[in-house]
Design a protein around this motif. Structure first.
Motif, PDB file in Angstrom:
ATOM      1  N   ASP A 145      48.059   4.220  33.496  1.00  0.00           N
ATOM      2  CA  ASP A 145      48.618   5.486  33.983  1.00  0.00           C
ATOM      3  C   ASP A 145      49.492   5.328  35.219  1.00  0.00           C
ATOM      4  N   THR A 146      50.013   4.122  35.432  1.00  0.00           N
ATOM      5  CA  THR A 146      50.941   3.893  36.534  1.00  0.00           C
ATOM      6  C   THR A 146      52.269   3.404  35.959  1.00  0.00           C
ATOM      7  N   PRO A 147      53.376   3.660  36.651  1.00  0.00           N
ATOM      8  CA  PRO A 147      54.700   3.365  36.069  1.00  0.00           C
ATOM      9  C   PRO A 147      54.926   1.910  35.665  1.00  0.00           C
ATOM     10  N   ILE A 148      54.542   0.946  36.487  1.00  0.00           N
ATOM     11  CA  ILE A 148      54.812  -0.453  36.166  1.00  0.00           C
ATOM     12  C   ILE A 148      53.960  -0.909  34.986  1.00  0.00           C
ATOM     13  N   CYS A 149      52.697  -0.528  34.966  1.00  0.00           N
ATOM     14  CA  CYS A 149      51.813  -0.896  33.843  1.00  0.00           C
ATOM     15  C   CYS A 149      52.318  -0.274  32.547  1.00  0.00           C
ATOM     16  N   ASP A 150      52.794   0.961  32.640  1.00  0.00           N
ATOM     17  CA  ASP A 150      53.358   1.665  31.498  1.00  0.00           C
ATOM     18  C   ASP A 150      54.565   0.891  30.959  1.00  0.00           C
ATOM     19  N   MET A 151      55.501   0.529  31.856  1.00  0.00           N
ATOM     20  CA  MET A 151      56.705  -0.203  31.433  1.00  0.00           C
ATOM     21  C   MET A 151      56.349  -1.560  30.831  1.00  0.00           C
ATOM     22  N   GLU A 152      55.414  -2.254  31.471  1.00  0.00           N
ATOM     23  CA  GLU A 152      55.019  -3.583  31.002  1.00  0.00           C
ATOM     24  C   GLU A 152      54.416  -3.521  29.605  1.00  0.00           C
ATOM     25  N   THR A 153      53.520  -2.590  29.383  1.00  0.00           N
ATOM     26  CA  THR A 153      52.853  -2.496  28.087  1.00  0.00           C
ATOM     27  C   THR A 153      53.818  -2.044  27.003  1.00  0.00           C
ATOM     28  N   ARG A 154      54.721  -1.137  27.332  1.00  0.00           N
ATOM     29  CA  ARG A 154      55.753  -0.735  26.368  1.00  0.00           C
ATOM     30  C   ARG A 154      56.645  -1.924  26.008  1.00  0.00           C
ATOM     31  N   ARG A 155      56.995  -2.730  26.995  1.00  0.00           N
ATOM     32  CA  ARG A 155      57.835  -3.907  26.749  1.00  0.00           C
ATOM     33  C   ARG A 155      57.114  -4.888  25.827  1.00  0.00           C
ATOM     34  N   PHE A 156      55.839  -5.149  26.108  1.00  0.00           N
ATOM     35  CA  PHE A 156      55.083  -6.064  25.250  1.00  0.00           C
ATOM     36  C   PHE A 156      54.938  -5.489  23.836  1.00  0.00           C
ATOM     37  N   ASN A 157      54.839  -4.178  23.699  1.00  0.00           N
ATOM     38  CA  ASN A 157      54.766  -3.562  22.377  1.00  0.00           C
ATOM     39  C   ASN A 157      56.055  -3.839  21.597  1.00  0.00           C
ATOM     40  N   GLN A 158      57.208  -3.749  22.268  1.00  0.00           N
ATOM     41  CA  GLN A 158      58.490  -4.051  21.622  1.00  0.00           C
ATOM     42  C   GLN A 158      58.569  -5.532  21.231  1.00  0.00           C
ATOM     43  N   GLU A 159      58.146  -6.398  22.138  1.00  0.00           N
ATOM     44  CA  GLU A 159      58.203  -7.841  21.870  1.00  0.00           C
ATOM     45  C   GLU A 159      57.263  -8.227  20.727  1.00  0.00           C
TER      46      GLU A 159
END
Length: 171
Positions: free
Chosen positions: A60-74
């Motif tokens: 629920d924090t911006p960096i963790c959100d971005m990181e997990t979304r990026r790994f989902n794409q990868e």
């Protein structure tokens, strides 16, 4: 001789971690985590797949959100031989809600809220705030750690290039 516990920073303030990070070439420690349906999950149950273990403070924090979304794409590009797991102290209910809202389908979220088993065994528990540091471990299909990245500042994303390079080298 034991390695000293590393320290990370949160907005520049030092936070010591509990324990030492496992090193490249060591067997990945098994840890018991909890899935989004409150069932226990052993990390060793993923043996046979290349694992990307991404520990984050909170989804629920911006960096963790971005990181997990990026790994989902990868994960889409890496295929079925790779399992990416995001691990946090978030309650399983919160992880499930966040995944649904974010459309996360390829990254598995697991919680370490019960006993901090992963945080302790992987040296990423921040005892002062009982959250996990941002770190990424790449584990080969035989269960051996092949890459480790501890992000020194909680508010920064990991360096994705070396992580993805380490994963691709195992495929």
């Amino acid at each position: 001789m034991t390695a000293s516990a590393p320290t990370i920073t949160l907005k520049g303030n030092p936070l010591p971690l509990a324990g030492a990070l496992p090193q490249v070439g060591q067997n990945a420690p098994n840890a018991e985590l909890v899935n989004n349906d409150l069932a226990p999950v052993q990390l060793e149950s993923f043996r046979g797949k290349v694992l990307v273990l991404s520990s984050v403070p909170s989804l629920d924090t911006p960096i963790c959100d971005m990181e997990t979304r990026r790994f989902n794409q990868e994960a889409e590009k890496l295929g079925e031989r790779v399992q990416i797991i995001t691990i946090s102290m978030d309650l399983p209910f919160a992880q499930k809600r966040w995944c649904g809202a974010a459309g996360i389908e390829r990254v598995l979220t697991l919680s370490d809220y019960r006993a901090a088993d992963f945080g302790t065994k992987y040296g990423v528990l921040i005892p002062a705030i009982r959250l996990l540091a941002r770190a990424v471990f790449v584990v080969d299909a035989a269960g051996v750690i092949r890459y480790v990245q501890l992000v020194p500042e909680v508010g920064q994303e990991p360096e994705y290039g070396p992580i993805l390079q380490a994963v691709k080298a195992l495929l």
